[in-house]
Design a protein around this motif. Sequence first.
Motif, PDB file in Angstrom:
ATOM      1  N   ASN A  47       0.816  -1.222   0.000  1.00  0.00           N
ATOM      2  CA  ASN A  47       0.000   0.000   0.000  1.00  0.00           C
ATOM      3  C   ASN A  47       0.844   1.264   0.000  1.00  0.00           C
ATOM      4  O   ASN A  47       0.386   2.318  -0.447  1.00  0.00           O
ATOM      5  CB  ASN A  47      -0.929   0.007   1.216  1.00  0.00           C
ATOM      6  CG  ASN A  47      -2.049  -1.008   1.106  1.00  0.00           C
ATOM      7  OD1 ASN A  47      -2.305  -1.564   0.043  1.00  0.00           O
ATOM      8  ND2 ASN A  47      -2.724  -1.270   2.217  1.00  0.00           N
ATOM      9  N   VAL A  48       2.067   1.172   0.538  1.00  0.00           N
ATOM     10  CA  VAL A  48       2.932   2.354   0.568  1.00  0.00           C
ATOM     11  C   VAL A  48       4.015   2.272  -0.504  1.00  0.00           C
ATOM     12  O   VAL A  48       4.992   3.010  -0.481  1.00  0.00           O
ATOM     13  CB  VAL A  48       3.560   2.566   1.964  1.00  0.00           C
ATOM     14  CG1 VAL A  48       2.470   2.766   2.997  1.00  0.00           C
ATOM     15  CG2 VAL A  48       4.461   1.410   2.371  1.00  0.00           C
ATOM     16  N   GLY A  49       3.833   1.353  -1.461  1.00  0.00           N
ATOM     17  CA  GLY A  49       4.728   1.288  -2.601  1.00  0.00           C
ATOM     18  C   GLY A  49       5.977   0.460  -2.404  1.00  0.00           C
ATOM     19  O   GLY A  49       6.943   0.606  -3.157  1.00  0.00           O
ATOM     20  N   PHE A  56       6.556   6.246   5.194  1.00  0.00           N
ATOM     21  CA  PHE A  56       7.176   5.703   3.984  1.00  0.00           C
ATOM     22  C   PHE A  56       6.302   5.986   2.768  1.00  0.00           C
ATOM     23  O   PHE A  56       6.807   6.310   1.686  1.00  0.00           O
ATOM     24  CB  PHE A  56       7.400   4.199   4.119  1.00  0.00           C
ATOM     25  CG  PHE A  56       8.457   3.810   5.107  1.00  0.00           C
ATOM     26  CD1 PHE A  56       9.437   4.708   5.492  1.00  0.00           C
ATOM     27  CD2 PHE A  56       8.474   2.545   5.659  1.00  0.00           C
ATOM     28  CE1 PHE A  56      10.424   4.353   6.406  1.00  0.00           C
ATOM     29  CE2 PHE A  56       9.451   2.174   6.570  1.00  0.00           C
ATOM     30  CZ  PHE A  56      10.430   3.078   6.946  1.00  0.00           C
ATOM     31  N   GLY A  57       4.992   5.842   2.946  1.00  0.00           N
ATOM     32  CA  GLY A  57       4.083   6.122   1.842  1.00  0.00           C
ATOM     33  C   GLY A  57       4.179   7.567   1.385  1.00  0.00           C
ATOM     34  O   GLY A  57       4.181   7.860   0.187  1.00  0.00           O
ATOM     35  N   ARG A  58       4.280   8.493   2.347  1.00  0.00           N
ATOM     36  CA  ARG A  58       4.411   9.902   1.974  1.00  0.00           C
ATOM     37  C   ARG A  58       5.738  10.164   1.285  1.00  0.00           C
ATOM     38  O   ARG A  58       5.815  10.961   0.340  1.00  0.00           O
ATOM     39  CB  ARG A  58       4.266  10.785   3.220  1.00  0.00           C
ATOM     40  CG  ARG A  58       2.831  10.860   3.741  1.00  0.00           C
ATOM     41  CD  ARG A  58       2.707  11.916   4.827  1.00  0.00           C
ATOM     42  NE  ARG A  58       3.444  11.529   6.029  1.00  0.00           N
ATOM     43  CZ  ARG A  58       2.970  10.751   6.978  1.00  0.00           C
ATOM     44  NH1 ARG A  58       1.754  10.249   6.862  1.00  0.00           N
ATOM     45  NH2 ARG A  58       3.689  10.466   8.051  1.00  0.00           N
ATOM     46  N   ALA A  59       6.801   9.509   1.759  1.00  0.00           N
ATOM     47  CA  ALA A  59       8.111   9.696   1.129  1.00  0.00           C
ATOM     48  C   ALA A  59       8.121   9.143  -0.293  1.00  0.00           C
ATOM     49  O   ALA A  59       8.720   9.734  -1.195  1.00  0.00           O
ATOM     50  CB  ALA A  59       9.196   9.016   1.967  1.00  0.00           C
ATOM     51  N   ASN A  60       7.455   8.012  -0.491  1.00  0.00           N
ATOM     52  CA  ASN A  60       7.393   7.421  -1.828  1.00  0.00           C
ATOM     53  C   ASN A  60       6.677   8.344  -2.797  1.00  0.00           C
ATOM     54  O   ASN A  60       7.057   8.477  -3.950  1.00  0.00           O
ATOM     55  CB  ASN A  60       6.686   6.067  -1.783  1.00  0.00           C
ATOM     56  CG  ASN A  60       7.667   4.915  -1.766  1.00  0.00           C
ATOM     57  OD1 ASN A  60       8.802   5.057  -2.196  1.00  0.00           O
ATOM     58  ND2 ASN A  60       7.234   3.782  -1.269  1.00  0.00           N
ATOM     59  N   GLY A  61       5.590   8.959  -2.349  1.00  0.00           N
ATOM     60  CA  GLY A  61       4.857   9.892  -3.186  1.00  0.00           C
ATOM     61  C   GLY A  61       4.034   9.207  -4.249  1.00  0.00           C
ATOM     62  O   GLY A  61       4.232   8.042  -4.571  1.00  0.00           O
ATOM     63  N   ALA A  62       3.114   9.950  -4.830  1.00  0.00           N
ATOM     64  CA  ALA A  62       2.207   9.380  -5.831  1.00  0.00           C
ATOM     65  C   ALA A  62       2.955   8.857  -7.040  1.00  0.00           C
ATOM     66  O   ALA A  62       2.533   7.904  -7.683  1.00  0.00           O
ATOM     67  CB  ALA A  62       1.174  10.422  -6.255  1.00  0.00           C
TER      68      ALA A  62
END
Length: 297
Positions: free
Chosen positions: A115-117, A168-174
């Motif tokens: 889910n967070v890439g 981590f999800g925010r760091a990965n980004g869309a």
Amino acid sequence: MPQPSGDTRHEHDFMKLAINPSPSGSELAVLFSGEGRPHPLHTIGPAIHDYVLVHTVLAGRGVYEVRGHAYPCRAGDSFIIFPGELFSYQADEHEPWHYVWVSFVGPASRQLLANVGVTPDCPIVSGSSLPDIRMLYRSLQDSLSPAGDAPLADLESAGWLRLLLGSFGRANGAGRLAKPDDTTAIDRQIEQAIRFMSLHYTQQVSIDQLSRTLGYHRTHLSRMFKRTTGLSPKQYLMTIRLERAQTLLASTAMPIDQVASAVGFNDPLYFSKKFKSATGFAPSDYRKTALSVKHEE
């Protein structure tokens, strides 16, 4: 409980470790978390773990190798070791890394990482905010303090882990995550609308408010919703309410006006009218029929 393999304290300038005293069999459970500054060229592996192990680099450099790929990592990068994967990692000769780590297990682990890439083919997260990461790891480790309560340690550490994964999800980004096409995006919004109505049907749900929450104009949402479900949002909400009313009438002795209120109707007469129009029975007659069928069974 799985333990970190080998005594590597003599290979570090600094190392500390916090272990979960009572990991649960829940969907997500932390096993241990730590922090260390290994010596130059300190190497782990080749090895295989039966748990997820995440390292986040706070300073220095090193290389993580898995599936035939070498991933250079530096401050702000995290590398994720998946269960069953053959891996190795090594500190840089001149600027050995200083990192923190957390290990966890549970049936939700892979899906939450996806889910967070993060997947076995994409095991690196770059660009994390180090002040935020330090705080999350520190809080997670504090929750595993020996002075704490074991069941609470398990619960709290899993909560901090979820926040860490969220970062981590925010760091990965869309851009790092799979980009759904327009149809998938619309389907997800419709699913969200359905979920919202299913959870809030007892309240006075405003379709206008729902549309604004999902970022659509009411007309557009209604058109997409009907194309997907065959009903308008208002009709779908009414269906949910009347289905819940049938359940209450058949399984409880609640008065009709209380049933109406419990499923989101302010006016019992309006509820009765809508119920009869949908089922062919007045609420009281529906209850009698449902009860008689139960007795026959």
